[in-house]
Write an enzyme that holds these catalytic residues in place. Structure first.
Site, PDB file in Angstrom:
ATOM      1  CG  HIS A 101      -1.825   1.161   1.337  1.00 35.46           C
ATOM      2  ND1 HIS A 101      -3.144   1.122   0.948  1.00 35.46           N
ATOM      3  CD2 HIS A 101      -1.620   2.424   1.776  1.00 35.46           C
ATOM      4  CE1 HIS A 101      -3.694   2.307   1.143  1.00 35.46           C
ATOM      5  NE2 HIS A 101      -2.791   3.117   1.651  1.00 35.46           N
ATOM      6  CD  GLU A 102       1.484   3.627   3.666  1.00 29.17           C
ATOM      7  OE1 GLU A 102       1.653   4.700   3.051  1.00 29.17           O
ATOM      8  OE2 GLU A 102       0.440   3.377   4.314  1.00 29.17           O
TER       9      GLU A 102
ATOM     10  CD  GLU B 208      -5.697   5.527   0.569  1.00 30.27           C
ATOM     11  OE1 GLU B 208      -4.769   6.329   0.710  1.00 30.27           O
ATOM     12  OE2 GLU B 208      -5.790   4.481   1.248  1.00 30.27           O
TER      13      GLU B 208
ATOM     14  CG  HIS C  44       0.243   6.271  -0.640  1.00 31.44           C
ATOM     15  ND1 HIS C  44      -0.770   7.046  -1.156  1.00 31.44           N
ATOM     16  CD2 HIS C  44      -0.313   5.547   0.376  1.00 31.44           C
ATOM     17  CE1 HIS C  44      -1.894   6.800  -0.477  1.00 31.44           C
ATOM     18  NE2 HIS C  44      -1.642   5.885   0.450  1.00 31.44           N
TER      19      HIS C  44
HETATM   20 ZN    ZN Z   1      -3.061   5.212   1.901  1.00 29.16          ZN
END
Ligand code: ZN
Length: 510
Positions: free
Chosen positions: A269-270, A299, A273
């Site tokens: 997830h990170e 997101e 980003h």
């Molecule tokens: Zn996030």
């Protein structure tokens, strides 16, 4: 300001570069606070950060910036909409108006209200007692109304608030999208709940060595395309990603021996980003164009890699052999298909941040409705817990046992700003909308993922999303990348197909 267009542009860019440097320096101090700073540093650190942010704010909101923008708007009027120069002036104007529209005494009242409400919210949550927090939330609702009035809006007060984080989105557009989601998710989640025993995720709790998890996760995100020459991974309580420029974009993660998903999916997830920030053009560096188009678009990039790629079967066909080689004990007797099912288990839960792909958007929808109603005065703060609990029951079929696991669970309502929550759902929807388009342009995508090849995919995201930074609003970006503004259709098709197959739902219906 004398001189020609180029002189004026350079004068503006010089100021904006300083503003950017200051905010990146503050971000570095914040990163240090979350990772390595000793507890005793809190007081000095918060003073340092607030000094730097104040200097940055003063520099940005100076009359000089206002004058330069006034003149440059004429200068760039004939340039193409998507040129760096026209975009710089347009986006800087938006930021400048937002930063200067709120009167200084309202800004300090907001800061004061937030710092008073937060400890009370913590206590109220600990004691599961909403009534302690209610007066502070009432104050916050009033301040949100005053922010909306100061910014101005055509139709609904929430428009002004949503626009601050998701430029160009309207309450009406979101209401339509959420209504569509509700019609699909409520019956789908209920259907899945009736077939809950089809998916067994106990393997994820068998105990995984933390150091091995960290090393495996870092190796994996590197394979996805997270550039470690321009990045690094550290540990923090709440995982996040932060960027100090194109050459330094960091992620943090956390690890639990007891629950496998936390470290690996958190890291993916990170890194989603972070890859977004690593892909932003050098041509827009040190300007307001460098950064995510919105929290929702940011997101979308993290969810894209975490869910649409990282929770897909081709992905695990590729990575599962190396995972079992790393963790032979806990994965014994579990094949890749069973593991894929485990990491996709869906079930209604009370806590938003623990929700799965199917039910997550219902948590957001609930907050969106309640914020809107409080803002418009149709819901009184004192009636909030009852409204929360009643709707939770009808949306996800669960009884909320107490306010801690209900209305008090998120920190967001303890500081002032409403309008943040929709970004999470916007991100989910954008990720699916992009993926639908990508499948038509990279027909062999699944084959590539199964071979562990991500370069073409990342290249598409770089070209269509990352390099533009904040040049376009979320809807503009989507129009350019997919041919239409934000829409729920692709996400709905995606979850119906994926979870229908996982839980054998179509087979039951037919
Ligand atoms: Zn996030």
């Amino acid at each position: 300001v004398a001189g020609n267009t180029n002189d004026r542009l350079q004068a503006l860019k010089d100021i904006l570069a300083e503003v950017t440097d200051l905010s990146r320096a503050a971000a570095l101090l914040e990163w240090d606070q979350e990772t390595y700073m000793p507890p005793g540093g809190v007081q000095s650190r918060s003073e340092q950060i607030s000094t730097i942010l104040r200097l940055s704010h003063v520099r940005f909101t100076s009359d000089e910036v206002g004058r330069l923008l006034d003149q440059l708007e004429d200068d760039v009027a004939k340039l193409p909409f998507d040129s760096d120069e026209a975009s710089l002036v347009r986006v800087t104007r938006r930021d400048y108006d937002e930063a200067t529209k709120l009167p200084p005494d309202l800004i300090s009242e907001i800061a004061r209200a937030g710092s008073m409400a937060q400890p009370v919210w913590q206590k109220a949550r600990r004691e599961a007692n909403f009534s302690l927090f209610a007066p502070y939330l009432e104050k916050n609702v009033e301040l949100n109304r005053r922010i909306a009035d100061a910014i101005g809006y055509d139709e609904r007060p929430y428009d002004a608030l949503i626009n601050r984080s998701e430029p160009g989105m309207t309450t009406a557009q979101l209401e339509e999208i959420f209504a569509e989601l509700k019609r699909v998710i409520v019956p789908l989640a209920a259907d899945i709940a009736r077939h809950a025993d089809v998916v067994d995720d106990r393997v994820l709790y068998r105990g995984f060595d933390p150091d091995l998890q960290l090393a495996y996760a870092l190796g994996l995100v590197k394979r996805l395309g997270y550039d470690l020459e321009r990045g690094r991974q550290d540990i923090s309580t709440h995982p996040f990603s932060t960027a100090f420029g194109p050459g330094d974009v960091r992620i943090t993660t956390r690890v639990s021996r007891e629950f496998f998903n936390e470290c690996l999916f958190g890291s993916i997830h990170e890194s989603g980003h972070a890859m977004y920030n690593q892909g932003m053009g050098q041509n827009i560096d040190r300007t307001p164009l460098w950064g995510g188009a919105s929290p929702g678009v940011h997101e979308s990039q993290s969810r894209f890699w975490e869910n649409l790629v990282g929770r897909s079967l081709p992905f695990w066909r590729h990575f599962y052999p190396s995972l079992t080689a790393t963790f032979p004990e806990p994965l014994r007797g579990v094949d890749e298909e069973a593991f894929y099912r485990a990491v996709n288990r869906s079930y209604p839960s009370l806590i938003r941040v623990e929700a799965d792909e199917v039910t997550y958007n219902m948590h957001v929808l609930l907050r969106f409705e309640l914020e809107n109603e409080m803002l418009e005065g149709t819901l009184k703060v004192k009636d909030l817990p009852e409204a929360w609990n009643t709707r939770f029951k009808s949306y996800l079929g669960l009884n909320v046992p107490n306010d801690r696991e209900g209305v008090l669970q998120d920190i967001h309502w303890s500081y002032v700003s409403f309008g943040i929550f929709p970004g999470y759902t916007i991100g989910n929807l954008i990720s699916a909308q992009l993926m639908e388009k990508i499948r038509t342009e990279i027909p062999d995508l699944e084959g590539q993922i199964e071979k562990g090849q991500f370069a073409t995919l990342l290249g598409w995201l770089r070209k269509n999303v990352h390099r533009h930074g904040r040049k376009f609003t979320p809807n503009e970006l989507l129009e350019r990348a997919t041919g239409r503004p934000l829409t729920a259709g692709p996400w709905i098709a995606y979850v119906q197909q994926k979870f229908g197959a996982l839980y054998g739902l179509q087979a039951v219906k037919r």
